[in-house]
Design a protein around this motif. Structure first.
Motif, PDB file in Angstrom:
ATOM      1  N   GLU A 154      34.629   1.695  -2.629  1.00  0.00           N
ATOM      2  CA  GLU A 154      34.656   0.783  -1.490  1.00  0.00           C
ATOM      3  C   GLU A 154      33.296   0.641  -0.823  1.00  0.00           C
ATOM      4  OE1 GLU A 154      36.850   3.397  -1.803  1.00  0.00           O
ATOM      5  OE2 GLU A 154      38.477   2.157  -2.594  1.00  0.00           O
ATOM      6  N   MET A 155      32.355   1.531  -1.114  1.00  0.00           N
ATOM      7  CA  MET A 155      31.031   1.494  -0.485  1.00  0.00           C
ATOM      8  C   MET A 155      30.073   0.513  -1.151  1.00  0.00           C
ATOM      9  SD  MET A 155      30.332   5.466   0.381  1.00  0.00           S
ATOM     10  CE  MET A 155      31.331   6.371   1.540  1.00  0.00           C
ATOM     11  N   ASP A 156      30.541  -0.260  -2.109  1.00  0.00           N
ATOM     12  CA  ASP A 156      29.685  -1.230  -2.789  1.00  0.00           C
ATOM     13  C   ASP A 156      29.133  -2.220  -1.767  1.00  0.00           C
ATOM     14  OD1 ASP A 156      28.386  -2.492  -4.855  1.00  0.00           O
ATOM     15  OD2 ASP A 156      30.136  -3.606  -5.531  1.00  0.00           O
ATOM     16  N   GLY A 157      27.819  -2.236  -1.584  1.00  0.00           N
ATOM     17  CA  GLY A 157      27.186  -3.128  -0.629  1.00  0.00           C
ATOM     18  C   GLY A 157      26.926  -2.499   0.735  1.00  0.00           C
ATOM     19  N   MET A 158      27.271  -1.238   0.914  1.00  0.00           N
ATOM     20  CA  MET A 158      27.071  -0.558   2.195  1.00  0.00           C
ATOM     21  C   MET A 158      25.573  -0.390   2.477  1.00  0.00           C
ATOM     22  SD  MET A 158      28.519   3.154   3.431  1.00  0.00           S
ATOM     23  CE  MET A 158      27.401   4.121   2.444  1.00  0.00           C
ATOM     24  N   THR A 159      25.221  -0.371   3.750  1.00  0.00           N
ATOM     25  CA  THR A 159      23.828  -0.195   4.152  1.00  0.00           C
ATOM     26  C   THR A 159      23.611   1.216   4.672  1.00  0.00           C
ATOM     27  OG1 THR A 159      23.678  -2.535   4.718  1.00  0.00           O
ATOM     28  CG2 THR A 159      21.984  -1.088   5.621  1.00  0.00           C
ATOM     29  N   VAL A 160      22.532   1.840   4.193  1.00  0.00           N
ATOM     30  CA  VAL A 160      22.147   3.192   4.596  1.00  0.00           C
ATOM     31  C   VAL A 160      20.790   3.100   5.284  1.00  0.00           C
ATOM     32  CG1 VAL A 160      21.600   5.521   3.803  1.00  0.00           C
ATOM     33  CG2 VAL A 160      23.375   4.196   2.632  1.00  0.00           C
ATOM     34  N   TYR A 161      20.752   3.430   6.569  1.00  0.00           N
ATOM     35  CA  TYR A 161      19.492   3.438   7.313  1.00  0.00           C
ATOM     36  C   TYR A 161      18.925   4.855   7.296  1.00  0.00           C
ATOM     37  CZ  TYR A 161      20.656  -1.164   9.057  1.00  0.00           C
ATOM     38  OH  TYR A 161      20.959  -2.498   9.141  1.00  0.00           O
ATOM     39  N   VAL A 162      17.638   4.962   6.980  1.00  0.00           N
ATOM     40  CA  VAL A 162      16.963   6.250   6.946  1.00  0.00           C
ATOM     41  C   VAL A 162      16.021   6.307   8.149  1.00  0.00           C
ATOM     42  CG1 VAL A 162      15.485   7.786   5.612  1.00  0.00           C
ATOM     43  CG2 VAL A 162      17.071   6.248   4.425  1.00  0.00           C
ATOM     44  N   PRO A 163      16.307   7.158   9.149  1.00  0.00           N
ATOM     45  CA  PRO A 163      15.413   7.234  10.313  1.00  0.00           C
ATOM     46  C   PRO A 163      14.109   7.953   9.955  1.00  0.00           C
ATOM     47  CG  PRO A 163      17.193   8.816  10.533  1.00  0.00           C
ATOM     48  CD  PRO A 163      17.460   8.034   9.284  1.00  0.00           C
ATOM     49  N   ASP A 164      13.148   7.911  10.879  1.00  0.00           N
ATOM     50  CA  ASP A 164      11.903   8.665  10.677  1.00  0.00           C
ATOM     51  C   ASP A 164      12.241  10.111  10.401  1.00  0.00           C
ATOM     52  OD1 ASP A 164      10.029   6.627  11.030  1.00  0.00           O
ATOM     53  OD2 ASP A 164      10.062   6.841  13.211  1.00  0.00           O
ATOM     54  N   ARG A 165      11.491  10.700   9.474  1.00  0.00           N
ATOM     55  CA  ARG A 165      11.751  12.082   9.086  1.00  0.00           C
ATOM     56  C   ARG A 165      11.202  13.065  10.093  1.00  0.00           C
ATOM     57  NH1 ARG A 165       9.995  13.261   3.154  1.00  0.00           N
ATOM     58  NH2 ARG A 165      10.239  15.329   4.007  1.00  0.00           N
ATOM     59  N   LEU A 166      11.860  14.209  10.137  1.00  0.00           N
ATOM     60  CA  LEU A 166      11.326  15.328  10.896  1.00  0.00           C
ATOM     61  C   LEU A 166      10.183  15.934  10.094  1.00  0.00           C
ATOM     62  CD1 LEU A 166      14.642  17.094  11.932  1.00  0.00           C
ATOM     63  CD2 LEU A 166      13.133  15.790  13.406  1.00  0.00           C
ATOM     64  N   VAL A 167       9.264  16.551  10.751  1.00  0.00           N
ATOM     65  CA  VAL A 167       8.165  17.225  10.052  1.00  0.00           C
ATOM     66  C   VAL A 167       8.733  18.449   9.354  1.00  0.00           C
ATOM     67  CG1 VAL A 167       5.938  18.351  10.327  1.00  0.00           C
ATOM     68  CG2 VAL A 167       6.525  16.383  11.747  1.00  0.00           C
ATOM     69  N   ASP A 168       8.623  18.463   8.037  1.00  0.00           N
ATOM     70  CA  ASP A 168       9.194  19.563   7.266  1.00  0.00           C
ATOM     71  C   ASP A 168       8.202  20.185   6.293  1.00  0.00           C
ATOM     72  OD1 ASP A 168       8.970  17.696   5.272  1.00  0.00           O
ATOM     73  OD2 ASP A 168      11.096  17.349   5.066  1.00  0.00           O
ATOM     74  N   ASP A 169       6.939  19.784   6.385  1.00  0.00           N
ATOM     75  CA  ASP A 169       5.964  20.282   5.407  1.00  0.00           C
ATOM     76  C   ASP A 169       4.863  21.123   6.047  1.00  0.00           C
ATOM     77  OD1 ASP A 169       4.794  18.251   6.784  1.00  0.00           O
ATOM     78  OD2 ASP A 169       4.025  17.187   5.042  1.00  0.00           O
ATOM     79  N   ILE A 170       5.127  21.684   7.222  1.00  0.00           N
ATOM     80  CA  ILE A 170       4.143  22.545   7.879  1.00  0.00           C
ATOM     81  C   ILE A 170       4.237  23.931   7.247  1.00  0.00           C
ATOM     82  CG2 ILE A 170       3.475  23.624  10.053  1.00  0.00           C
ATOM     83  CD1 ILE A 170       4.645  21.190  11.483  1.00  0.00           C
ATOM     84  N   PRO A 171       3.099  24.475   6.798  1.00  0.00           N
ATOM     85  CA  PRO A 171       3.147  25.804   6.157  1.00  0.00           C
ATOM     86  C   PRO A 171       3.467  26.912   7.119  1.00  0.00           C
ATOM     87  CG  PRO A 171       0.915  24.879   6.067  1.00  0.00           C
ATOM     88  CD  PRO A 171       1.788  23.910   6.752  1.00  0.00           C
TER      89      PRO A 171
END
Length: 171
Positions: A154-171
């Motif tokens: 049933e999800m055929d054609g559904m829209t997925v919004y991706v918000p700005d990412r959290l910072v996840d690459d800090i050592p």
């Protein structure tokens, strides 16, 4: 002597078949549903990234949105997922499965449009992970974790919004 005259015809399922003028032969070669196709297991999802760029990706039914985005090169950030917390078996029974559930909230998405209502309800662990990682003004009723939403037909054609990412690459 029986004379067979055949011609090509387009079947309802899109396959090309031959039609025969002899009733006995036509009955013996009637079109039946063939084996299932891989295309029966794929739907299209529209992904909108933080810059507003739209992209349509093929998504496999039964896989999570996170897995499908990863297969198609859409970056959602790291995902840490434990076993399933619970399964809804009926209107009155939710079976506890004693899984860890999501352990991070980096893979936040918003799902809207056709089929969004078929996604299973948020578990308490998913709501907690969203609340732990995102501010209150960044969480909406459509907010979900991509590892927790499994694609349905049933999800055929559904829209997925991706918000700005959290910072996840800090050592």
């Amino acid at each position: 002597m029986i004379r067979l005259v055949s011609k090509r015809v387009l079947c309802q399922n899109g396959a090309i078949s031959r039609a025969f003028s002899s009733a006995a032969v036509a009955e013996a070669t009637s079109t039946t549903a063939g084996p299932p196709s891989v295309l029966d297991s794929i739907v299209k999802l529209n992904v909108v990234d933080p810059s507003g760029a739209r992209r349509t990706i093929p998504a496999y039914i039964g896989k999570s949105i996170y897995e499908n985005c990863e297969l198609n090169g859409v970056e959602l950030g790291p995902a840490s997922e434990g076993g399933v917390v619970e399964a809804i078996r009926s209107d009155t029974w939710t079976e506890p499965l004693y899984g860890e559930g999501p352990t991070t909230g980096f893979d936040h998405i918003l799902i809207v449009g056709k089929g969004a209502e078929t996604a299973g309800p948020k578990t308490y662990k998913e709501s907690a992970a969203l609340g732990d990682y995102w501010d209150e003004d960044e969480i909406f009723p459509e907010s979900r974790l991509a590892t927790q939403v499994f694609v349905t037909k049933e999800m055929d054609g559904m829209t997925v919004y991706v918000p700005d990412r959290l910072v996840d690459d800090i050592p």
